[in-house]
Design a protein around this motif. Structure first.
Motif, mmCIF file in Angstrom:
data_model
loop_
_atom_site.group_PDB
_atom_site.id
_atom_site.type_symbol
_atom_site.label_atom_id
_atom_site.label_comp_id
_atom_site.label_asym_id
_atom_site.label_seq_id
_atom_site.Cartn_x
_atom_site.Cartn_y
_atom_site.Cartn_z
ATOM 1 N N THR A 301 1.222 -1.160 0.232
ATOM 2 C CA THR A 301 0.064 0.049 0.039
ATOM 3 C C THR A 301 1.147 1.579 0.164
ATOM 4 O O THR A 301 2.020 0.949 0.854
ATOM 5 C CB THR A 301 -1.483 0.188 1.068
ATOM 6 O OG1 THR A 301 0.091 0.356 2.441
ATOM 7 C CG2 THR A 301 -1.585 -1.275 1.199
ATOM 8 N N VAL A 306 -2.802 0.242 -3.593
ATOM 9 C CA VAL A 306 -2.865 -0.706 -3.946
ATOM 10 C C VAL A 306 -1.866 -1.878 -4.451
ATOM 11 O O VAL A 306 -3.165 -1.541 -5.745
ATOM 12 C CB VAL A 306 -4.281 -1.931 -3.019
ATOM 13 C CG1 VAL A 306 -3.641 -2.706 -2.780
ATOM 14 C CG2 VAL A 306 -4.779 -0.558 -2.060
ATOM 15 N N PRO A 323 -4.908 3.381 0.439
ATOM 16 C CA PRO A 323 -3.416 4.103 0.560
ATOM 17 C C PRO A 323 -3.381 4.084 1.626
ATOM 18 O O PRO A 323 -2.429 4.316 2.248
ATOM 19 C CB PRO A 323 -3.169 5.213 0.512
ATOM 20 C CG PRO A 323 -4.013 5.292 -1.337
ATOM 21 C CD PRO A 323 -5.905 4.306 -0.434
#
Length: 363
Positions: A301, A306, A323
């Motif tokens: 992440t 992702v 994120p």
């Protein structure tokens, strides 16, 4: 600020690094940098829905901030409501402790042994619940919070060291040591590396790794550290500051080489009888968290969103996390993604995971 308190703050507030203040594998996500990061590209895949939402409201006054939630495995977790309006607990805002044994479907209140204290913290390695409450010290429970043992002073209780695994890096001298039930004892045979950042058992291997002068090093032992074999780690592009040993859900050993600034995309190695450098073509520059996800994949992440590293490439994925989520592997191999207001659990094997969003709220 005296040196003992400074050390204590490092232990409790930062992602652990191997310094004189470290306490093994007790971890906290690094500061959330999402607000200072560029927005994900418009070409990122849409976010998938979760398979199940477990949202539970508990009897906590509205003035409390969201809790810190620590999952041990897919079923067991603890939650600590420890601040009100951004300030530490007081007599009008005592710390509140909860536990679940069914994956967050229901929560029960536990008595907090020291609800009014500064800098409340919670750690939950497998088989143990430890609370920190300055300036009173530490409170440890081995029965799920039914009873606690008080450990006064700034130093973490020895039982916390024991819960971090049988083999650890001793903070005093950086040697690989074994927990004997009371303290860490250095092994007679050491890996022979310039530096050791982490050591971990992965299936039938004991793996030690570290970095020195920007270069990675590793050694393996097939007999519980009695003998070591130094293993070549192919040079990555750029320097690494710390090398961590990680275990994937399907039992593979990985090395993750953190960059000196701790935000750059890490170097990755996979153990297949020797260390193989894993390419990540198309990777983003910055990350927030990283964890092996099984089937030869590593999940990431960061500001870019992702993604996973698979077959030498970085690919964005439609996972129901963003994120701001911090990835980690739980004791049973469950992939957990923690954000300030929720935890998302990925249960099951790669390709057949079930995504479960767990939210605990007061009110």
């Amino acid at each position: 600020m005296d040196s003992a308190r400074s050390c204590r703050l490092v232990i409790l507030l930062l992602l652990p690094v191997l310094t004189a203040c470290s306490i093994g594998d007790v971890r906290r996500p690094p500061p959330n940098r999402a607000s200072a990061s560029p927005r994900p590209s418009a070409t990122a895949p849409p976010v998938a829905d979760v398979d199940e939402v477990r949202r539970v409201q508990v009897a906590v006054p509205d003035r409390y901030d969201p809790p810190f939630v620590e999952f041990v495995d897919a079923d067991q977790a603890y939650a600590l409501f420890a601040t009100c309006d951004g300030r530490p607990p007081g007599r009008d805002c005592p710390a509140l402790l909860f536990a679940t044994g069914d994956g967050g479907r229901s929560w029960r209140a536990l008595p907090h042994p020291r609800p009014v204290a500064d800098n409340q913290q919670l750690y939950a390695p497998k088989g143990l619940l430890v609370l920190a409450a300055e300036p009173f010290g530490w409170y440890a429970s081995t029965d799920g919070g039914v009873t606690f043992t008080h450990h006064p002073g700034p130093a973490p209780p020895p039982v916390l060291s024991g819960a971090n695994g049988q083999f650890q890096v001793a903070e005093q001298d950086g040697q690989v040591a074994r927990w004997d039930g009371r303290r860490l004892r250095p092994l007679a045979a050491q890996p022979g590396l310039p530096a050791v950042n982490t050591v971990r058992e992965v299936e039938d291997l004991l793996v030690a790794a570290g970095a020195s002068d920007g270069r990675p090093y590793a050694a393996v032992s097939a007999d519980q550290g009695r003998r070591w074999q130094r293993t070549e780690v192919p040079a990555p592009d750029g320097e690494v500051g710390v090398v961590r040993v990680m275990r994937s859900p399907d039992g593979e050993a990985w090395l993750v080489g953190e960059r000196p600034d701790r935000t750059g995309f890490p170097a990755l190695w996979r153990y297949r009888g020797n260390w193989q450098l894993v390419r990540a073509d198309g990777r983003p520059d910055r990350i927030h968290s990283v964890a092996p996800a099984g089937a030869g994949r590593v999940a990431v992440t960061g500001p870019d969103g992702v993604g996973v590293v698979v077959d030498g490439r970085y690919e964005r994925v439609r996972w129901p996390v963003g994120p701001e989520h911090y990835l980690s592997l739980l004791a049973d191999g469950t992939l957990a993604a923690r954000a300030p207001d929720e935890t998302v659990l990925a249960v099951g094997p790669v390709g057949a995971r079930r995504w479960i969003r767990v939210v605990l709220v007061g009110g």
